[in-house]
Design an enzyme around this catalytic site. Structure first.
Site, PDB file in Angstrom:
ATOM      1  N   HIS A 243       0.849  -1.195   0.000  1.00  0.00           N
ATOM      2  CA  HIS A 243       0.000   0.000   0.000  1.00  0.00           C
ATOM      3  C   HIS A 243       0.884   1.244   0.000  1.00  0.00           C
ATOM      4  O   HIS A 243       2.112   1.157   0.108  1.00  0.00           O
ATOM      5  CB  HIS A 243      -0.976   0.005   1.177  1.00  0.00           C
TER       6      HIS A 243
ATOM      7  N   CYS B 242       3.336  -4.479   6.737  1.00  0.00           N
ATOM      8  CA  CYS B 242       2.996  -4.294   5.332  1.00  0.00           C
ATOM      9  C   CYS B 242       4.182  -3.688   4.579  1.00  0.00           C
ATOM     10  O   CYS B 242       5.178  -3.255   5.173  1.00  0.00           O
ATOM     11  CB  CYS B 242       1.778  -3.373   5.210  1.00  0.00           C
TER      12      CYS B 242
END
Length: 843
Positions: A791, A818
């Site tokens: 992301h 992430c």
């Protein structure tokens, strides 16, 4: 105590009364006692025990010669023979001594059947009994067997007179010899009686002393010393001695086949063999000194595979079929043959002989005394040849086969001259070890025992290229080559092939290689397998894959029937970019490039090609070329000049190259400007400051467009946490690089999980995690369906990007697990990377 007998004459028969005396229950026992015919006196009986002596044999000759005694034996220590008149010389007689004293000093049974006895007998009762007799008595059958009048041959015994003050003690000694050769077979004991009597015939009024019985051996003794086959005859040697054969004059050696239970043959022993060792070891056995035998039996009717029994027989009958005593020796053969062996080695390495060795243990080897090694062709089912072998001592086989006779002498060595034998490659052969009674041919005319070893096939081959080097003159090659096919393909050749087509060939002169013979002794002519040769050619002729053929041919020019062995494939050109280092201002390239096409091409260049347009952007001449590279010479010896194939070049980056993704060509050419006839080596994709600097989270990571995934055949994503980079890969090539921030390290472990994962279906435009107080845009899941994501850099609760977190992109780790990306990079992944794409994450 032993039971004795007092002897009386009753008419023509002897009768006995029982008395007792202690005896020795072995070969000879003697004793002294007081006669039972008189009342016991205060002088106790004196009991002593005599003992026989046995001889020992040394080298088959008896060492204690026993005297024969055909006349009374002289004893200088005990006195001399005198007449009975000497009794008047003794003056210290005790008339009140009523004892009956005696002792048997010697009792010796000789091999001729004679018995020598000597001793003494003294008593006051001898007065008035002027005759002295020695009587031999058979106590088993209760019969007298012999007597001798020794009245005029008594022996002086002053020692006895000194200790026994009785009449005649000084002349109480006696010595007598009896011949029992005709009676010995039926005697088990002989008892000697000393008698003083007033009767000239030895009867009448008498006083007797009964000595302990002399035991006559009833043992049946024998040994088969040797059993061999010589001159087609079974030769048996040994001895057989027993008193039971004293009345049996005929001696036979009989061979019995116990498998068929039939007599095979018999031989009369007409001339006995002297055996002084036997009479020495076993005294008192009739004809022990003539108990030996050696006989020869023809082997035509003997089957050594049957159980064979040798019997020694003494018989009173000329035909040997009745009234006999037998000794059955241990069977010569068992009838159950334990025939074992092993071929330890076979060697054809000198190209002239077949040398073999092994062992063969057979219980019949003692009779089948000729040993052969037979080479047999199993393919054509025919014998090739046979040879006599050298037999070898094998103590290891003795331990292994302790119960097999002759195992210690079971080893053999043999050598077969190959001249004229015409051995055939591909045929299966076997070495047969044969023991035979016949010395002729291969022993097949006699009785024989064979051991067939494991077969071997003449189909082995091997080769090795130990050295290869491409030069301007040609290809220098050294190594070795062997093949059983060279038995009938005697012309060795080396051929050089380029992409399967012959370039040139050379005939080889094979040289000595004892090291190869040691490893491959079973392969024909392996001792002469080395070669070193130059195959003349122009290196530029080798344009593709080069391979060598090592050939044995039946044609002197290397054609005809051939046996080929192929080398590994050798490259004609190879190279590697060892280092491509790009900084904001300069570039450094180093590596090696070797090619057979580089002959007469002295110039080297680096040419930079734009990876997207294919246009040349820049070229630079390499001046630091032909650097020594021993590692390359070792890895690629078949390529010309590989040992001097290194190069290096560094220079400032011109504007034409900056911010480009390129491929680099290392070119070897005959043109000083880098054109002309050339051979090229291409690098992979190289980024020349293609990454955007400074890092901007609002821009793509590179200056160049994202890759077109439809043009890639093996796309995958490689995340390097420690480098803060995400690499878009096609096979092993990097096609695009993205700045990233992955999970922070805690105790050396990143919060981003390591491993191989796959892009999942879950993806979206934005999210917000209230617990963490941050969110992000353009997310794509790769693990746990929405837990671990690619992301953008993080946003706050109002959707604004966090400046500090954005400043760490591509510099430090800091996410909760992430992979953070720039806004365009995250958008591209969400919209372009298909579900199922492989993701590899490592440190």
């Amino acid at each position: 105590m032993k039971e004795h007998k007092k002897l009386y004459k009753h008419g023509k028969l002897w009768v006995t009364a029982t008395i007792f005396a202690a005896t020795l229950g072995i070969a000879v026992g003697t004793g002294q006692a007081q006669a039972a015919t008189e009342p016991a006196t205060t002088t106790p009986a004196v009991q002593q025990v005599g003992q026989t002596t046995t001889g020992s044999s040394q080298n088959g000759r008896e060492t204690n010669q026993q005297p024969s005694a055909t006349t009374p034996q002289q004893d200088t220590n005990r006195g001399t023979a005198v007449t009975s008149q000497a009794t008047t010389d003794q003056t210290n007689i005790n008339p009140n001594d009523h004892g009956n004293y005696g002792w048997l000093d010697q009792a010796k049974l000789n091999s001729d059947g004679s018995l020598n006895v000597s001793g003494w007998h003294a008593t006051n009762e001898s007065q008035g009994r002027q005759y002295h007799y020695i009587i031999a008595f058979d106590p088993t059958h209760n019969v007298e067997i012999a007597r001798q009048n020794i009245t005029d041959h008594e022996v002086s015994r002053p020692d006895i007179a000194k200790n026994y003050h009785v009449a005649g003690a000084g002349q109480s000694g006696f010595s007598a010899v009896f011949n029992f050769s005709s009676q010995l077979a039926n005697l088990d004991r002989i008892q000697i009686i000393s008698r003083y009597t007033d009767d000239a015939a030895g009867n009448g009024n008498s006083i007797d002393y009964w000595f302990a019985p002399i035991m006559v051996s009833r043992a049946n003794l024998a040994n088969l010393d040797k059993a061999i086959v010589a001159d087609n005859q079974l030769v048996l040697s040994g001895w057989h001695a027993t008193n039971l054969a004293a009345d049996k004059e005929y001696h036979y050696i009989i061979l019995l086949d116990r498998t068929t239970n039939k007599e095979v043959t018999r031989v009369k022993v007409d001339v006995p063999v002297a055996r002084p060792d036997i009479v020495h070891a076993f005294p008192g056995i009739y004809h022990g000194n003539q108990s030996g035998f050696t006989v020869k039996l023809p082997i035509e009717k003997i089957n050594f595979n049957h159980q064979l029994q040798v019997i020694s027989r003494y018989s009173s009958q000329d035909d040997g079929n009745s009234d006999y005593v037998d000794y059955w020796f241990t069977p010569l053969t068992t009838g159950q043959q334990n025939n074992q062996g092993h071929l330890d080695s076979i060697d054809l390495s000198d190209g002239e002989h077949l040398t073999f060795s092994g062992w063969h243990a057979s219980p019949l080897a003692a009779f089948e005394t000729n040993h052969f090694g037979i080479l047999f062709d199993l393919t054509s089912n025919a014998q090739v040849t046979s040879v006599n072998t050298e037999q070898i001592y094998r103590p290891d086989i003795t331990r292994f086969l302790a119960g097999v006779p002759g195992a210690g002498q079971s080893g053999f060595n043999g050598q077969i001259n190959l001249t004229g034998l015409n051995l055939q490659p591909g045929h299966r052969y076997v070495i047969v070890s044969r023991y035979s009674t016949s010395s002729e041919g291969n022993g097949g005319n006699g009785q024989y025992s064979d051991f067939w070893s494991a077969p071997f096939t003449l189909n082995q081959r091997a080769s090795y290229i130990e050295g290869i080097k491409m030069t301007k003159e040609g290809l220098q090659v050294n190594g070795w080559m062997i093949s059983d096919q060279s038995l009938n393909k005697s012309h060795p050749y080396l051929l050089v092939m380029n992409d399967g087509k012959e370039v040139n060939r050379v005939a080889l002169n094979l040289t000595s290689r004892p090291d190869i013979a040691k490893i491959y002794g079973g392969v024909y002519n392996s001792a002469n397998s080395g070669f070193s040769a130059l195959v003349k050619l122009n290196p530029t002729q080798i344009t593709g894959n080069m391979q060598l053929i090592l050939r044995f041919s039946d044609d002197e020019h290397g054609n005809g029937n051939c046996d080929d062995q192929y080398s590994p494939v050798y490259l004609s050109s190879a190279g590697h970019f060892d280092a491509i280092q790009v900084s904001p201002q300069s570039i450094y390239v180093a590596g090696w490039h070797a090619s057979n096409q580089s002959v007469n091409k002295p110039y080297q260049w680096l040419i930079f090609i734009d990876s997207q347009t294919g246009h040349e952007l820049w070229r630079q001449q390499v001046l630091d070329a032909n650097r020594t590279r021993g590692d390359v010479a070792k890895a690629e010896p078949a390529i010309y000049n590989s040992g001097n194939s290194g190069y290096q070049l560094g220079f400032n980056i011109p504007n034409q190259l900056n911010h480009h993704m390129v491929r680099i060509i290392h070119r070897i050419t005959d043109d000083k400007y880098g054109n002309g006839n050339a051979v090229d080596e291409w690098s992979g994709l190289v980024s020349i400051n293609a990454m955007r600097t400074p890092i901007d989270y609002r821009q793509p990571s590179e200056y160049f467009a994202y890759p077109n995934l439809s043009q890639l055949n093996n796309f995958w994503i490689h995340v390097r946490i420690g480098q803060n980079r995400v690499y878009l890969m096609n096979n092993n090539d990097v096609v695009y690089t993205m700045y990233c921030t992955a999970g922070y390290y805690q105790n050396g472990v990143s919060t981003t999980p390591l491993g191989t994962y796959y892009i999942q279906a879950e993806r979206g435009n934005s999210f917000y995690n209230g617990a963490l107080g941050e969110g992000a845009n353009y997310w794509t899941s790769f693990l746990n369906h929405g837990e671990y994501l690619f992301h953008t850099v993080p946003t706050d609760r109002w959707g604004n990007y966090k400046p500090y977190e954005a400043s760490q992109l591509g510099i430090n780790q800091g996410s909760h697990g992430c992979i953070r990306l720039s806004i365009p990079d995250a958008y591209w992944i969400m919209h372009n990377v298909p579900t199922g794409t492989r993701v590899v994450i490592d440190n």
